[in-house]
Motif scaffolding. Structure first.
Motif, PDB file in Angstrom:
ATOM      1  N   GLU A  75       0.828  -1.202   0.000  1.00  0.00           N
ATOM      2  CA  GLU A  75       0.000   0.000   0.000  1.00  0.00           C
ATOM      3  C   GLU A  75       0.863   1.253   0.000  1.00  0.00           C
ATOM      4  OE1 GLU A  75      -2.476  -0.671   3.395  1.00  0.00           O
ATOM      5  OE2 GLU A  75      -4.093  -1.577   2.204  1.00  0.00           O
ATOM      6  N   GLN A  76       1.993   1.195   0.701  1.00  0.00           N
ATOM      7  CA  GLN A  76       2.926   2.323   0.675  1.00  0.00           C
ATOM      8  C   GLN A  76       3.526   2.506  -0.718  1.00  0.00           C
ATOM      9  OE1 GLN A  76       5.242   1.133   4.421  1.00  0.00           O
ATOM     10  NE2 GLN A  76       5.357   3.364   4.513  1.00  0.00           N
ATOM     11  N   VAL A  77       3.828   1.396  -1.387  1.00  0.00           N
ATOM     12  CA  VAL A  77       4.328   1.479  -2.765  1.00  0.00           C
ATOM     13  C   VAL A  77       3.291   2.158  -3.649  1.00  0.00           C
ATOM     14  CG1 VAL A  77       4.970   0.144  -4.800  1.00  0.00           C
ATOM     15  CG2 VAL A  77       5.846  -0.532  -2.567  1.00  0.00           C
ATOM     16  N   ALA A  78       2.043   1.722  -3.546  1.00  0.00           N
ATOM     17  CA  ALA A  78       0.982   2.301  -4.367  1.00  0.00           C
ATOM     18  C   ALA A  78       0.813   3.788  -4.079  1.00  0.00           C
ATOM     19  CB  ALA A  78      -0.330   1.555  -4.113  1.00  0.00           C
ATOM     20  N   ALA A  79       0.849   4.162  -2.803  1.00  0.00           N
ATOM     21  CA  ALA A  79       0.691   5.570  -2.432  1.00  0.00           C
ATOM     22  C   ALA A  79       1.860   6.405  -2.940  1.00  0.00           C
ATOM     23  CB  ALA A  79       0.561   5.688  -0.914  1.00  0.00           C
ATOM     24  N   PHE A  80       3.059   5.854  -2.865  1.00  0.00           N
ATOM     25  CA  PHE A  80       4.249   6.545  -3.359  1.00  0.00           C
ATOM     26  C   PHE A  80       4.114   6.813  -4.855  1.00  0.00           C
ATOM     27  CE2 PHE A  80       8.475   6.225  -5.334  1.00  0.00           C
ATOM     28  CZ  PHE A  80       9.180   7.198  -4.642  1.00  0.00           C
ATOM     29  N   CYS A  81       3.681   5.806  -5.611  1.00  0.00           N
ATOM     30  CA  CYS A  81       3.533   5.966  -7.062  1.00  0.00           C
ATOM     31  C   CYS A  81       2.445   6.977  -7.391  1.00  0.00           C
ATOM     32  CB  CYS A  81       3.226   4.611  -7.710  1.00  0.00           C
ATOM     33  SG  CYS A  81       4.629   3.467  -7.681  1.00  0.00           S
ATOM     34  N   GLU A  82       1.367   6.973  -6.628  1.00  0.00           N
ATOM     35  CA  GLU A  82       0.308   7.959  -6.860  1.00  0.00           C
ATOM     36  C   GLU A  82       0.801   9.372  -6.545  1.00  0.00           C
ATOM     37  OE1 GLU A  82      -4.316   8.913  -5.547  1.00  0.00           O
ATOM     38  OE2 GLU A  82      -3.168   7.364  -4.487  1.00  0.00           O
ATOM     39  N   LEU A 138       3.687   8.047 -10.888  1.00  0.00           N
ATOM     40  CA  LEU A 138       4.528   7.044 -11.529  1.00  0.00           C
ATOM     41  C   LEU A 138       3.695   5.865 -12.016  1.00  0.00           C
ATOM     42  CD1 LEU A 138       7.434   6.838  -8.907  1.00  0.00           C
ATOM     43  CD2 LEU A 138       7.245   8.375 -10.884  1.00  0.00           C
ATOM     44  N   ILE A 139       4.070   5.321 -13.163  1.00  0.00           N
ATOM     45  CA  ILE A 139       3.553   4.022 -13.585  1.00  0.00           C
ATOM     46  C   ILE A 139       4.258   2.959 -12.755  1.00  0.00           C
ATOM     47  CG2 ILE A 139       3.444   2.343 -15.474  1.00  0.00           C
ATOM     48  CD1 ILE A 139       1.557   4.590 -15.973  1.00  0.00           C
ATOM     49  N   LEU A 140       3.493   2.062 -12.170  1.00  0.00           N
ATOM     50  CA  LEU A 140       4.060   0.980 -11.369  1.00  0.00           C
ATOM     51  C   LEU A 140       4.114  -0.285 -12.212  1.00  0.00           C
ATOM     52  CD1 LEU A 140       4.988  -0.395  -8.752  1.00  0.00           C
ATOM     53  CD2 LEU A 140       2.580  -0.630  -8.106  1.00  0.00           C
ATOM     54  N   VAL A 141       5.313  -0.804 -12.423  1.00  0.00           N
ATOM     55  CA  VAL A 141       5.491  -2.075 -13.135  1.00  0.00           C
ATOM     56  C   VAL A 141       5.862  -3.125 -12.098  1.00  0.00           C
ATOM     57  CG1 VAL A 141       6.749  -3.289 -14.944  1.00  0.00           C
ATOM     58  CG2 VAL A 141       6.254  -0.839 -15.198  1.00  0.00           C
ATOM     59  N   SER A 142       4.935  -4.043 -11.857  1.00  0.00           N
ATOM     60  CA  SER A 142       5.115  -5.046 -10.811  1.00  0.00           C
ATOM     61  C   SER A 142       5.382  -6.412 -11.426  1.00  0.00           C
ATOM     62  CB  SER A 142       3.865  -5.102  -9.919  1.00  0.00           C
ATOM     63  OG  SER A 142       4.055  -5.988  -8.845  1.00  0.00           O
ATOM     64  N   ASP A 143       6.597  -6.894 -11.236  1.00  0.00           N
ATOM     65  CA  ASP A 143       6.991  -8.225 -11.719  1.00  0.00           C
ATOM     66  C   ASP A 143       6.622  -9.242 -10.640  1.00  0.00           C
ATOM     67  OD1 ASP A 143       8.245 -10.579 -12.387  1.00  0.00           O
ATOM     68  OD2 ASP A 143      10.198  -9.694 -12.768  1.00  0.00           O
ATOM     69  N   ASP A 144       5.549  -9.978 -10.895  1.00  0.00           N
ATOM     70  CA  ASP A 144       5.012 -10.944  -9.925  1.00  0.00           C
ATOM     71  C   ASP A 144       5.312 -12.385 -10.328  1.00  0.00           C
ATOM     72  OD1 ASP A 144       3.895  -8.498  -9.200  1.00  0.00           O
ATOM     73  OD2 ASP A 144       1.957  -9.347  -8.665  1.00  0.00           O
ATOM     74  N   ILE A 145       6.392 -12.601 -11.054  1.00  0.00           N
ATOM     75  CA  ILE A 145       6.631 -13.912 -11.657  1.00  0.00           C
ATOM     76  C   ILE A 145       6.803 -15.034 -10.630  1.00  0.00           C
ATOM     77  CG2 ILE A 145       9.146 -13.744 -11.840  1.00  0.00           C
ATOM     78  CD1 ILE A 145       8.860 -15.008 -14.661  1.00  0.00           C
ATOM     79  N   HIS A 146       7.246 -14.694  -9.399  1.00  0.00           N
ATOM     80  CA  HIS A 146       7.449 -15.728  -8.377  1.00  0.00           C
ATOM     81  C   HIS A 146       6.264 -15.845  -7.412  1.00  0.00           C
ATOM     82  CE1 HIS A 146      11.744 -15.031  -9.574  1.00  0.00           C
ATOM     83  NE2 HIS A 146      11.745 -16.343  -9.480  1.00  0.00           N
ATOM     84  N   CYS A 147       5.118 -15.291  -7.791  1.00  0.00           N
ATOM     85  CA  CYS A 147       4.009 -15.187  -6.844  1.00  0.00           C
ATOM     86  C   CYS A 147       3.398 -16.531  -6.454  1.00  0.00           C
ATOM     87  CB  CYS A 147       2.927 -14.263  -7.384  1.00  0.00           C
ATOM     88  SG  CYS A 147       2.126 -14.830  -8.897  1.00  0.00           S
ATOM     89  N   ASP A 148       3.623 -17.572  -7.228  1.00  0.00           N
ATOM     90  CA  ASP A 148       3.082 -18.889  -6.888  1.00  0.00           C
ATOM     91  C   ASP A 148       4.147 -19.798  -6.284  1.00  0.00           C
ATOM     92  OD1 ASP A 148       0.457 -18.323  -7.800  1.00  0.00           O
ATOM     93  OD2 ASP A 148       1.177 -18.527  -9.852  1.00  0.00           O
ATOM     94  N   ALA A 167      -9.434   0.357  -8.225  1.00  0.00           N
ATOM     95  CA  ALA A 167      -9.406   0.725  -9.635  1.00  0.00           C
ATOM     96  C   ALA A 167      -8.390   1.826  -9.883  1.00  0.00           C
ATOM     97  CB  ALA A 167     -10.791   1.170 -10.085  1.00  0.00           C
ATOM     98  N   ALA A 168      -8.226   2.733  -8.906  1.00  0.00           N
ATOM     99  CA  ALA A 168      -7.280   3.833  -9.071  1.00  0.00           C
ATOM    100  C   ALA A 168      -5.844   3.329  -9.105  1.00  0.00           C
ATOM    101  CB  ALA A 168      -7.456   4.848  -7.944  1.00  0.00           C
ATOM    102  N   VAL A 169      -5.515   2.385  -8.225  1.00  0.00           N
ATOM    103  CA  VAL A 169      -4.173   1.807  -8.225  1.00  0.00           C
ATOM    104  C   VAL A 169      -3.956   1.000  -9.501  1.00  0.00           C
ATOM    105  CG1 VAL A 169      -2.610   0.197  -7.064  1.00  0.00           C
ATOM    106  CG2 VAL A 169      -4.011   1.771  -5.710  1.00  0.00           C
ATOM    107  N   ALA A 170      -4.951   0.218  -9.884  1.00  0.00           N
ATOM    108  CA  ALA A 170      -4.835  -0.590 -11.104  1.00  0.00           C
ATOM    109  C   ALA A 170      -4.610   0.281 -12.330  1.00  0.00           C
ATOM    110  CB  ALA A 170      -6.077  -1.449 -11.286  1.00  0.00           C
ATOM    111  N   ALA A 171      -5.169   1.471 -12.337  1.00  0.00           N
ATOM    112  CA  ALA A 171      -5.088   2.354 -13.500  1.00  0.00           C
ATOM    113  C   ALA A 171      -3.670   2.791 -13.805  1.00  0.00           C
ATOM    114  CB  ALA A 171      -5.977   3.574 -13.290  1.00  0.00           C
ATOM    115  N   ARG A 172      -2.764   2.727 -12.816  1.00  0.00           N
ATOM    116  CA  ARG A 172      -1.375   3.119 -13.054  1.00  0.00           C
ATOM    117  C   ARG A 172      -0.425   1.925 -12.945  1.00  0.00           C
ATOM    118  NH1 ARG A 172       0.392   7.321 -11.203  1.00  0.00           N
ATOM    119  NH2 ARG A 172      -1.483   8.370 -10.458  1.00  0.00           N
TER     120      ARG A 172
END
Length: 382
Positions: free
Chosen positions: A180-187, A191-201, A217-222
C-alpha cells in the motif's frame, strides 16, 4: 498423487543454458533461475497433444486459455480481472523493456530498489532511460523499503517504479501495508508501477500473494502487472508470459511499443500455460513442499557447516540469498566456482562486491547436498 523431484535428470548434454555454462568441468550449476525437475504430467500431456496435431502455424491464445488466467487470478489471489486486460508476451524481460521504452522520453528515469533481478537495471538503459537505484534497507536479516531514501531519490523526470514482488533475490513477500505504501508513493509522484510478480506462486511461508493492482481501480489504472507460469511450472524455455493492464490508455501505449518488435506467441507455450494454470495445482503443492525441504536443508547446513555464511529468510522463490561478507572474499562467485559450485555473484544484482551469492535450490536434494558439501570444503580450504 505423488511426484518425483528426487531423480537427477541429466541436462549436461542438452540445450540447457544452465548446464552448458561449464562444459567439461565438474561444476554444479546453481545460478540461472530454472529448476532441474520434470514438469507436471498435465503439461507434458498437453504438449504431446499439441505436437500430435502436427501443424505449428502462427498462434494466438484461445478463449479457454484466457479463461484459465482469469480463473487462476480469482482463485489464487482473489483478484478479478477482465480478459481484455491481458497482453501476451514471450517473456517477463520483454515486458520490462517494453514498459521502460513505452512511457516518457529518452533521458527520463526509472526507479527501483536493489539488490534486484538484473534486467530491472538493464531494461531502462536499453531504452535510453536513467536507472535510479535505491538500496533496500536491511534491519537484521530483514529487507524493507527505505522510504526516506526513495523520496529523496525520485526526480521530476522519474516516470516508472519497477517492483519485484515477491522479491528476487532477497526472498521477501511484501506485506499488504508495504505494498500500500508502494501504491501511495507511485500515486504521489505520478509514476507508472510495473510489478513483476513472476514468483508469486512460489511462496514458501504461510503468506498470501497480494497483487498491487487488486487494491483499487485507481491503483490498477497506473499499474502494469507482469506474470508467467515459467518459474513456478519450470517452462521458461516455452516463452509464454502476460501483462495485466486494466487502464485502456496505458494498455494501448504498451501494445504500441510492441509493434514490429515482439514476435507471435509460441504455440507450445500457450498449450503449456493453460495446462499449468488449469490442471497442475497438485504438482505445484508437491513442489512447494519439496522446496521448503531444500530451503530448510540450506538453513541447517549453513548454521552447522558454513561459518561466516548467513542465509537470509527465504519466504518465496527457490533462490537462496547468502550473506558471505564475513568470509572476506573479493569475488565470492568466482571463489565457489573454482571449488565446483556455480552460483550467481551478488554484484550482478547491484550488491557491493564480496557480500552475497545467490543459490538456486530448485534441484534434487542429492544435487543440493553435494553443492553444500563442496561449499563447506571450499571454505575449509582457505
Amino acid at each position: 498423487m505423488s511426484f518425483d523431484f528426487d531423480t537427477v535428470i541429466d541436462r549436461a548434454g542438452s540445450d540447457s543454458r544452465k548446464w552448458r555454462k561449464y562444459p567439461g568441468q565438474d561444476i554444479l550449476p546453481l545460478w540461472i533461475a530454472d529448476m532441474d525437475f520434470a514438469v507436471a504430467p498435465a503439461i507434458t500431456a498437453a504438449l504431446h497433444r499439441r505436437v500430435d496435431h502436427g501443424v505449428f502455424g502462427y498462434g494466438a491464445p484461445l478463449p479457454p486459455l484466457t479463461r484459465a488466467v482469469v480463473d487462476y487470478c480469482a482463485a489464487h489471489y482473489g483478484w478479478k480481472i477482465e480478459p481484455a486486460w491481458l497482453v501476451w508476451l514471450p517473456g517477463l524481460v520483454t515486458g520490462l523493456n517494453l514498459a521502460a521504452g513505452a512511457f516518457g522520453e529518452k533521458g527520463d528515469a526509472i526507479l527501483t530498489c536493489t539488490p534486484v533481478y538484473p534486467p530491472f537495471m538493464s531494461a531502462p538503459k536499453n531504452m535510453g532511460r536513467e536507472i535510479i537505484k535505491v538500496p533496500l534497507a536491511r534491519h537484521g536479516l530483514r529487507y524493507e523499503f527505505d522510504w526516506a531514501a526513495l523520496e529523496k531519490a525520485v526526480t521530476p523526470r522519474t516516470r516508472l517504479f519497477f517492483l519485484c514482488s515477491p522479491h528476487n533475490p532477497v526472498g521477501r513477500v511484501f506485506t499488504r501495508a508495504e505494498l500500500e505504501q508502494v501504491a501511495a508513493f507511485c500515486e504521489r509522484h505520478n509514476l507508472i508501477l510495473v510489478s513483476d510478480d513472476i514468483h508469486c506462486d512460489l511462496i514458501l511461508d504461510d503468506k498470501p500473494h497480494i497483487p498491487v493492482a487488486g487494491f483499487s481501480a485507481a491503483v490498477a489504472a497506473r499499474t502494469i502487472t507482469l506474470m508467467a507460469p515459467s518459474k513456478t511450472y519450470n517452462i521458461p524455455g516455452l516463452a509464454c508470459s502476460f501483462a495485466i493492464i486494466s487502464n485502456a490508455r496505458v494498455r494501448t501505449t504498451f501494445t504500441r511499443a510492441m509493434a514490429g518488435i515482439v514476435p507471435e506467441m509460441n504455440v507450445l507455450g500457450l498449450a503449456a500455460c493453460e495446462a499449468a494454470l488449469r490442471d497442475s495445482e497438485p504438482w505445484r503443492q508437491a513442489l512447494l513442499a519439496y522446496l521448503r525441504g531444500n530451503r530448510d536443508l540450506i538453513a541447517t547446513f549453513t548454521k552447522q557447516h558454513l561459518p561466516g555464511v548467513t542465509l537470509l529468510p527465504c519466504e518465496a522463490t527457490y533462490l537462496a540469498w547468502l550473506d558471505v561478507s564475513a568470509q572476506n572474499l573479493p569475488n565470492p562467485g568466482e571463489f565457489f566456482e573454482h571449488h565446483g559450485v556455480g552460483l550467481s555473484d551478488g554484484v550482478q544484482f547491484g550488491a557491493a562486491p564480496g557480500q552475497f551469492v545467490r543459490l538456486n535450490f530448485g534441484c534434487p536434494r542429492a544435487t543440493l547436498t553435494e553443492a553444500l558439501r563442496r561449499m563447506q570444503h571450499a571454505l575449509a580450504s582457505r
